[in-house]
Design a protein around this motif. Structure first.
Motif, PDB file in Angstrom:
ATOM      1  N   GLY A   1       0.692  -1.128  -0.067  1.00 26.93           N
ATOM      2  CA  GLY A   1       0.056  -0.015   0.247  1.00 26.93           C
ATOM      3  C   GLY A   1       0.889   1.073  -0.023  1.00 26.93           C
ATOM      4  O   GLY A   1       1.977   1.471  -0.398  1.00 26.93           O
ATOM      5  N   ASP A   2       0.297   2.243   0.660  1.00 27.15           N
ATOM      6  CA  ASP A   2       0.936   3.501   0.627  1.00 27.15           C
ATOM      7  C   ASP A   2       2.384   3.481   1.753  1.00 27.15           C
ATOM      8  O   ASP A   2       2.874   4.498   1.678  1.00 27.15           O
ATOM      9  N   GLU A   3       2.674   2.556   2.143  1.00 23.63           N
ATOM     10  CA  GLU A   3       3.857   2.449   2.816  1.00 23.63           C
ATOM     11  C   GLU A   3       4.851   2.193   2.247  1.00 23.63           C
ATOM     12  O   GLU A   3       6.177   2.204   2.650  1.00 23.63           O
TER      13      GLU A   3
ATOM     14  N   THR B   1       7.953   2.603  -0.602  1.00 25.97           N
ATOM     15  CA  THR B   1       8.793   3.695  -1.186  1.00 25.97           C
ATOM     16  C   THR B   1       8.325   3.658  -2.931  1.00 25.97           C
ATOM     17  O   THR B   1       8.077   2.639  -3.295  1.00 25.97           O
ATOM     18  N   PRO B   2       8.480   4.896  -3.346  1.00 30.73           N
ATOM     19  CA  PRO B   2       8.453   4.838  -4.761  1.00 30.73           C
ATOM     20  C   PRO B   2       9.236   3.818  -5.448  1.00 30.73           C
ATOM     21  O   PRO B   2       8.582   3.006  -6.503  1.00 30.73           O
TER      22      PRO B   2
ATOM     23  N   HIS C   1       7.413   0.455  -4.973  1.00 32.09           N
ATOM     24  CA  HIS C   1       6.037   0.368  -5.972  1.00 32.09           C
ATOM     25  C   HIS C   1       6.505   0.059  -7.007  1.00 32.09           C
ATOM     26  O   HIS C   1       5.621  -0.536  -7.855  1.00 32.09           O
ATOM     27  N   ASN C   2       7.440   0.801  -7.716  1.00 34.13           N
ATOM     28  CA  ASN C   2       7.566   0.689  -9.123  1.00 34.13           C
ATOM     29  C   ASN C   2       8.313  -0.461  -9.655  1.00 34.13           C
ATOM     30  O   ASN C   2       8.158  -0.948 -10.819  1.00 34.13           O
TER      31      ASN C   2
ATOM     32  N   ARG D   1       3.076  -4.836  -3.435  1.00 37.19           N
ATOM     33  CA  ARG D   1       2.019  -3.671  -3.302  1.00 37.19           C
ATOM     34  C   ARG D   1       0.791  -3.861  -2.546  1.00 37.19           C
ATOM     35  O   ARG D   1       0.334  -3.198  -1.796  1.00 37.19           O
ATOM     36  N   ASP D   2       0.277  -5.155  -2.576  1.00 36.34           N
ATOM     37  CA  ASP D   2      -0.849  -5.644  -1.602  1.00 36.34           C
ATOM     38  C   ASP D   2      -0.282  -6.898  -1.106  1.00 36.34           C
ATOM     39  O   ASP D   2      -0.708  -7.927  -1.945  1.00 36.34           O
TER      40      ASP D   2
ATOM     41  N   SER E   1      10.351   0.426   2.476  1.00 39.92           N
ATOM     42  CA  SER E   1       8.955   1.009   3.313  1.00 39.92           C
ATOM     43  C   SER E   1       9.318   2.361   3.811  1.00 39.92           C
ATOM     44  O   SER E   1      10.625   2.521   4.362  1.00 39.92           O
ATOM     45  N   THR E   2       8.328   3.276   4.153  1.00 32.62           N
ATOM     46  CA  THR E   2       8.486   4.330   4.867  1.00 32.62           C
ATOM     47  C   THR E   2       8.146   4.143   6.476  1.00 32.62           C
ATOM     48  O   THR E   2       8.520   4.980   7.283  1.00 32.62           O
ATOM     49  N   ARG E   3       8.146   2.841   6.970  1.00 30.49           N
ATOM     50  CA  ARG E   3       7.880   2.524   8.333  1.00 30.49           C
ATOM     51  C   ARG E   3       9.044   2.262   9.216  1.00 30.49           C
ATOM     52  O   ARG E   3       8.820   2.183  10.463  1.00 30.49           O
TER      53      ARG E   3
END
Length: 308
Positions: free
Chosen positions: A179-181, A183-184, A187-188, A194-195, A218-220
């Protein structure tokens, strides 16, 4: 927990055979397998081990040798993402790398009799009813999928690729929720992150996470790698390795260049706790696991073990 053998089985001699080659036309490359097994003993349980991104069937000797000397048959493959295979960046198999890994593991299970017969002296000594999937990093996701982790494929949606032949899992320094956690970059480049849905994992499992494992995915921060424990159902345990970065002190190999936190005590902790867990979850012996749970409470300098 100390850094030498004070508990557990006396280590036995092991034998390692490689490469055992399985024809695998659907993946475009033959599947190369390595088996490391004790030279003695019968009804031996199996650890199906998946390497981290870029590694190969020769990796993770500190864990593989320890588990095998403790009474387990350890099976490793070289997955398509291995640097040994040099897949080009635009190879059409790359976005499905996670899926090919799971297929590799299922293929090994399908061919277990053949593989067993290919190792001198091993035939008839494996207990096919006791199989634990384990893996580090990307390999931890592979092990998780075999016990019910669901990855959402951009084309086909979430899928259940679990395998009833696998009774439990060990996930070491493994990715958490997407999800939105993410990093770009993640994700790319890593669509399989992603899920991720951990809620369907009903099998017992041990998650090992380093509290300094700050991955660029991850940003976490380091807590992200505890998700396979916190977001899955009960009958799970979490070993948090104090000061541990992504290679948990050096589990991928002795003097391995990728290890950023080389620490023999950390490696010994992971060796001892994972073997104690394997012996516990396969019903061989509960003593070492109970001892680890007692010793690794809040104040231990090397780590903390909790269960739910």
């Amino acid at each position: 927990m100390t850094t030498h053998h004070t508990t557990g089985p006396a280590p036995t001699a092991t034998v390692s055979v490689k490469p055992l080659v399985l024809n695998a036309p659907q993946r475009g490359e033959d599947l190369h397998v390595r088996i490391t097994a004790p030279t003695a003993g019968t009804s031996l349980p199996v650890v199906l081990f998946a390497h981290g991104f870029g590694s190969n069937l020769d990796g993770y000797a500190p864990l593989v040798d320890h588990w095998a000397s403790g009474g387990f048959v350890v099976i490793q493959a070289t997955h398509l993402d291995s640097k040994r295979l040099h897949l080009p960046a635009d190879d059409p198999r790359r976005p499905q790398m996670w899926r090919y890994r799971v297929q590799d593991m299922r293929r090994i299970l399908d061919e277990l009799n053949t593989l067993e017969a290919s190792v001198p002296g091993l035939e008839g000594r494996i207990d096919h009813s006791r199989i634990v999937a384990a893996g580090h990093s990307f390999g931890g996701q592979t092990a998780g999928i075999l016990v019910g982790l669901r990855v959402t494929d951009p084309q086909t949606g979430a899928e259940d690729l679990s395998d009833s032949r696998v009774m439990a899992s060990i996930q070491l320094a493994t990715a958490g929720k997407g999800g939105d956690e993410l990093t770009p970059f993640a994700h790319n480049n890593l669509p399989w992150l992603r899920d991720q849905d951990f809620s369907h994992i009903a099998a017992p499992g041990l998650v090992v996470a380093g509290d300094k494992d700050d991955l660029p995915l991850s940003t976490r921060g380091p807590a992200w790698t505890a998700d396979p424990y916190t977001l899955s159902r009960g009958n799970k345990s979490l070993l948090t390795v104090r000061g541990g970065e992504h290679f948990l002190g050096g589990i991928s190999g002795y003097q391995a260049t990728e290890t950023t936190d080389e620490n023999p005590d950390r490696v010994a902790l992971v060796q001892q706790v994972t073997l104690a867990y394997l012996r516990h979850v396969t019903g061989i012996d509960l003593t070492d696991w109970k001892n680890a749970q007692t010793v690794l409470t809040g104040g231990h300098p090397l780590g903390r073990l909790e269960s739910k």
